[in-house]
Scaffold this motif. Structure first.
Motif, PDB file in Angstrom:
ATOM      1  N   ALA A 160      17.104   0.292  -9.067  1.00 22.71           N
ATOM      2  CA  ALA A 160      18.111  -0.738  -8.825  1.00 22.71           C
ATOM      3  C   ALA A 160      19.518  -0.159  -8.904  1.00 22.71           C
ATOM      4  N   CYS A 161      19.737   0.720  -9.856  1.00 23.68           N
ATOM      5  CA  CYS A 161      21.057   1.337 -10.019  1.00 23.68           C
ATOM      6  C   CYS A 161      21.435   2.156  -8.793  1.00 23.68           C
ATOM      7  N   ILE A 162      20.528   3.012  -8.330  1.00 24.90           N
ATOM      8  CA  ILE A 162      20.819   3.884  -7.188  1.00 24.90           C
ATOM      9  C   ILE A 162      21.048   3.058  -5.927  1.00 24.90           C
ATOM     10  N   GLU A 163      20.185   2.097  -5.681  1.00 32.40           N
ATOM     11  CA  GLU A 163      20.311   1.312  -4.444  1.00 32.40           C
ATOM     12  C   GLU A 163      21.577   0.462  -4.456  1.00 32.40           C
ATOM     13  N   GLU A 164      21.954  -0.098  -5.618  1.00 30.43           N
ATOM     14  CA  GLU A 164      23.165  -0.922  -5.699  1.00 30.43           C
ATOM     15  C   GLU A 164      24.425  -0.075  -5.541  1.00 30.43           C
ATOM     16  N   GLU A 165      24.420   1.110  -6.152  1.00 31.20           N
ATOM     17  CA  GLU A 165      25.634   1.929  -6.158  1.00 31.20           C
ATOM     18  C   GLU A 165      25.815   2.766  -4.892  1.00 31.20           C
ATOM     19  N   THR A 166      24.720   3.091  -4.203  1.00 31.83           N
ATOM     20  CA  THR A 166      24.815   4.013  -3.060  1.00 31.83           C
ATOM     21  C   THR A 166      24.393   3.400  -1.733  1.00 31.83           C
ATOM     22  N   GLY A 167      23.618   2.329  -1.758  1.00 25.41           N
ATOM     23  CA  GLY A 167      23.104   1.755  -0.528  1.00 25.41           C
ATOM     24  C   GLY A 167      21.926   2.495   0.072  1.00 25.41           C
ATOM     25  N   LEU A 168      21.466   3.563  -0.585  1.00 25.57           N
ATOM     26  CA  LEU A 168      20.320   4.325  -0.098  1.00 25.57           C
ATOM     27  C   LEU A 168      19.029   3.773  -0.689  1.00 25.57           C
ATOM     28  N   ALA A 169      17.970   3.832   0.098  1.00 26.50           N
ATOM     29  CA  ALA A 169      16.668   3.357  -0.369  1.00 26.50           C
ATOM     30  C   ALA A 169      16.042   4.367  -1.324  1.00 26.50           C
ATOM     31  N   VAL A 170      15.354   3.870  -2.336  1.00 24.24           N
ATOM     32  CA  VAL A 170      14.574   4.718  -3.238  1.00 24.24           C
ATOM     33  C   VAL A 170      13.106   4.515  -2.878  1.00 24.24           C
ATOM     34  N   TYR A 171      12.440   5.615  -2.513  1.00 27.90           N
ATOM     35  CA  TYR A 171      11.073   5.548  -1.996  1.00 27.90           C
ATOM     36  C   TYR A 171      10.027   5.863  -3.072  1.00 27.90           C
ATOM     37  N   GLY A 172      10.328   5.479  -4.310  1.00 23.06           N
ATOM     38  CA  GLY A 172       9.322   5.621  -5.349  1.00 23.06           C
ATOM     39  C   GLY A 172       9.587   6.783  -6.278  1.00 23.06           C
ATOM     40  N   TYR A 173       8.567   7.089  -7.078  1.00 26.23           N
ATOM     41  CA  TYR A 173       8.730   8.103  -8.120  1.00 26.23           C
ATOM     42  C   TYR A 173       7.393   8.770  -8.404  1.00 26.23           C
ATOM     43  N   LEU A 174       7.461   9.912  -9.069  1.00 24.73           N
ATOM     44  CA  LEU A 174       6.298  10.533  -9.690  1.00 24.73           C
ATOM     45  C   LEU A 174       6.604  10.675 -11.173  1.00 24.73           C
ATOM     46  N   PRO A 175       5.671  10.278 -12.033  1.00 26.03           N
ATOM     47  CA  PRO A 175       5.882  10.498 -13.465  1.00 26.03           C
ATOM     48  C   PRO A 175       5.648  11.959 -13.816  1.00 26.03           C
ATOM     49  N   SER A 176       5.960  12.313 -15.028  1.00 23.81           N
ATOM     50  CA  SER A 176       5.648  13.661 -15.505  1.00 23.81           C
ATOM     51  C   SER A 176       4.131  13.807 -15.587  1.00 23.81           C
ATOM     52  N   LEU A 177       3.601  14.835 -14.935  1.00 26.97           N
ATOM     53  CA  LEU A 177       2.154  15.074 -14.886  1.00 26.97           C
ATOM     54  C   LEU A 177       1.890  16.509 -15.318  1.00 26.97           C
ATOM     55  N   LYS A 214      -5.143  14.605  -7.773  1.00 24.03           N
ATOM     56  CA  LYS A 214      -4.510  13.757  -8.793  1.00 24.03           C
ATOM     57  C   LYS A 214      -3.089  13.393  -8.375  1.00 24.03           C
ATOM     58  N   LEU A 215      -2.355  14.399  -7.861  1.00 26.35           N
ATOM     59  CA  LEU A 215      -1.006  14.124  -7.379  1.00 26.35           C
ATOM     60  C   LEU A 215      -1.019  13.108  -6.239  1.00 26.35           C
ATOM     61  N   ALA A 216      -1.984  13.263  -5.334  1.00 20.69           N
ATOM     62  CA  ALA A 216      -2.063  12.348  -4.192  1.00 20.69           C
ATOM     63  C   ALA A 216      -2.385  10.932  -4.649  1.00 20.69           C
ATOM     64  N   ALA A 217      -3.285  10.807  -5.617  1.00 17.08           N
ATOM     65  CA  ALA A 217      -3.626   9.474  -6.141  1.00 17.08           C
ATOM     66  C   ALA A 217      -2.398   8.822  -6.770  1.00 17.08           C
ATOM     67  N   GLN A 218      -1.614   9.624  -7.484  1.00 16.39           N
ATOM     68  CA  GLN A 218      -0.390   9.092  -8.080  1.00 16.39           C
ATOM     69  C   GLN A 218       0.617   8.712  -6.992  1.00 16.39           C
ATOM     70  N   ALA A 219       0.698   9.539  -5.945  1.00 17.09           N
ATOM     71  CA  ALA A 219       1.612   9.228  -4.844  1.00 17.09           C
ATOM     72  C   ALA A 219       1.263   7.888  -4.202  1.00 17.09           C
ATOM     73  N   GLU A 220      -0.014   7.611  -4.039  1.00 14.66           N
ATOM     74  CA  GLU A 220      -0.429   6.320  -3.476  1.00 14.66           C
ATOM     75  C   GLU A 220       0.002   5.162  -4.360  1.00 14.66           C
ATOM     76  N   LYS A 221       0.044   5.397  -5.672  1.00 10.94           N
ATOM     77  CA  LYS A 221       0.416   4.340  -6.608  1.00 10.94           C
ATOM     78  C   LYS A 221       1.920   4.124  -6.687  1.00 10.94           C
ATOM     79  N   SER A 222       2.682   5.219  -6.682  1.00 12.60           N
ATOM     80  CA  SER A 222       4.095   5.079  -7.060  1.00 12.60           C
ATOM     81  C   SER A 222       5.100   5.555  -6.011  1.00 12.60           C
ATOM     82  N   LEU A 223       4.636   6.065  -4.883  1.00 16.03           N
ATOM     83  CA  LEU A 223       5.542   6.387  -3.780  1.00 16.03           C
ATOM     84  C   LEU A 223       5.358   5.375  -2.653  1.00 16.03           C
ATOM     85  N   ASP A 224       6.425   5.054  -1.972  1.00 12.57           N
ATOM     86  CA  ASP A 224       6.368   4.161  -0.814  1.00 12.57           C
ATOM     87  C   ASP A 224       6.046   4.995   0.423  1.00 12.57           C
ATOM     88  N   LEU A 225       4.779   5.352   0.565  1.00 12.77           N
ATOM     89  CA  LEU A 225       4.376   6.212   1.681  1.00 12.77           C
ATOM     90  C   LEU A 225       4.599   5.523   3.024  1.00 12.77           C
TER      91      LEU A 225
END
Length: 457
Positions: free
Chosen positions: A163-180, A207-218
């Protein structure tokens, strides 16, 4: 028609570009999207991960080697039929040659009109991360940065950072990866370890791909990639191919694994028939060998096994001295020395001895980076006075580094003589891309053809 394309970049090395790239590639492979991968710059190792472990076709795009027209051409050719062309950036987004943006990921995105997504390490971040994003995206008016992926952030913190990045910059955030931590890819002096050396790498990537499906906006990333305009590259004029399909033996195993796939394919387009062999395992060169290509890799790490293959070493020694056309780059150059050893004399392995010199480990990175090679005498690759781009990266040095080319650093007064060049040999620390100057591939293949004809007499 150009494939959808996307470039993943970062503010600096170590931000997680490779991890995110591999996660996205594997996730798209699992979806059946059929991605093709590219690496910005001269690095051999990331494409090995992309192709050998994930199974995605992978190539290098290097503007210093290729220039804009060949870069667009090879991007288009290699992306044909792909569901997505995913380009991994290099270093920081704007970091190019000699504190300029030349040959940087930004330069590549601009030349190919590819939307860029900034991968940022979000650990310990709050509002300042929006300033980093705004600064990166606004540093150049044509930055091409269209979105952000956060790496190493917790699911709890992510919504607030987004929310902070999108409000301050207008750029879309396409998700995240946690520390793995269990999916960490180790590194060493030549970059990431080679694909075959990472235990359970396929499991880690799934494992990375499974996490990407969960938390990245592919789906969002695919939509952004589809916004890239058509490339419409200019056709590239190539020399006429050589007739007769001379066999060029290509050293390919754990010790010799650094090749540009497009360069190998260009040798084939120039008329060569490439046959792979292993200097570790094979006792002789392939039947009918009329040319020899010894690429880079890690011969020093397999020196004992290479030294024990006496019959192949003798054959390579004898045939090079009797005119077998040979290209030996960096690791391949080391293999042709009399001995490989360390500066303290703790070990000393006998190699092919194609010339009277010894190589030793200096313990530090020596001549590093892009150079332009200018031939000081006629030889296998080109005539005296002709030039082509190259690159060096090595911790070893030689008592006889050669002096048949002059290497000049770009945008610098620094230069040095290096490499051997005869009518049948190029051997030196600098490695190069045959597409940089296709005549090099044609000349090598033509020399192999002449060797074949002489053998038939």
């Amino acid at each position: 028609m150009s494939a959808p394309r996307l470039l993943l970049c970062a503010s600096a090395s170590g931000g997680g570009k490779t991890t995110v790239t591999c996660a996205v590639l594997q996730a798209l492979m699992d979806r059946g999207v059929n991605p093709v991968a590219f690496k910005c710059g001269p690095d051999y190792i990331d494409p090995m991960f992309h192709s050998e472990i994930i199974g995605a076709k992978s190539r290098n795009l290097d503007l210093f080697f290729l220039g804009a027209d060949k870069t667009r051409y090879l991007l288009e050719q290699n992306s044909a039929g792909a569901g997505l062309a995913l380009i991994e950036g290099v270093m920081g987004y704007y970091d190019g040659i000699a504190m300029s943006h030349e040959a940087s990921a930004y330069h590549l995105a601009r030349v190919t009109q590819t939307p860029a997504v900034l991968v940022l390490d979000g650990r310990g971040s709050a509002l300042t991360i929006a300033a980093v994003v705004k600064g990166m995206a606004g540093f150049r008016p044509d930055s091409g940065i269209r979105g952000v992926i956060l790496n190493r952030v917790s699911p709890m913190l992510y919504p607030r950072l987004k929310a902070c990045i999108e409000e301050e910059t207008g750029l879309a955030v396409y998700g995240y990866l946690p520390s793995l931590p269990d999916c960490t890819l180790k590194s060493r002096h030549l970059g990431l370890v080679t694909a075959g050396e990472v235990a359970n790498l396929k499991e880690k990537l799934h494992k990375l791909a499974a996490q990407a499906e969960k938390s990245l906006d592919l789906d969002g990333l695919l939509a952004l990639a589809s916004s890239a305009p058509a490339l419409d590259p200019k056709p590239i004029d190539l020399p006429e191919p050589v007739e007769g399909a001379p066999v060029i033996a290509v050293a390919k195993d754990k010790a010799f694994c650094f090749y540009y796939a497009d360069g190998l394919e260009l040798l084939e387009r120039m008329g060569a028939r490439l046959v792979e062999f292993s200097p570790l395992a094979d006792k002789a060169l392939p039947e009918g060998t009329c040319g020899l290509y010894l690429g880079g890799g890690y011969p020093e790490e397999f020196a004992r096994e290479l030294a024990d293959n006496h019959s192949l070493l003798r054959e390579i020694h004898d045939k090079i001295l009797h005119g077998l056309p040979t290209v030996a780059e960096c690791g391949g150059f080391l293999y042709l020395h009399r001995h490989l050893g360390d500066a303290d004399g703790r070990y000393d392995w006998h190699m092919a001895g194609a010339f009277s010199g010894d190589a030793h480990n200096t313990g530090r990175l020596g001549r590093f980076g892009y150079v332009t090679l200018t031939a000081q005498k006629d030889g296998l690759l080109c005539r005296a006075g002709e030039s082509f781009p190259a690159h060096e990266f090595h911790y070893w040095d030689s008592t006889t580094p050669g002096a048949d080319f002059h290497a000049q650093k770009p945008q610098s007064d620094r230069g040095w003589d290096c490499a051997f060049h005869s009518p049948t040999l190029y051997a030196g620390f600098p490695h190069f891309h045959f597409w940089a100057r296709p005549e090099l591939a044609r000349n090598f293949t033509a020399a192999a053809r002449r060797y074949m004809q002489e053998a038939l007499l």
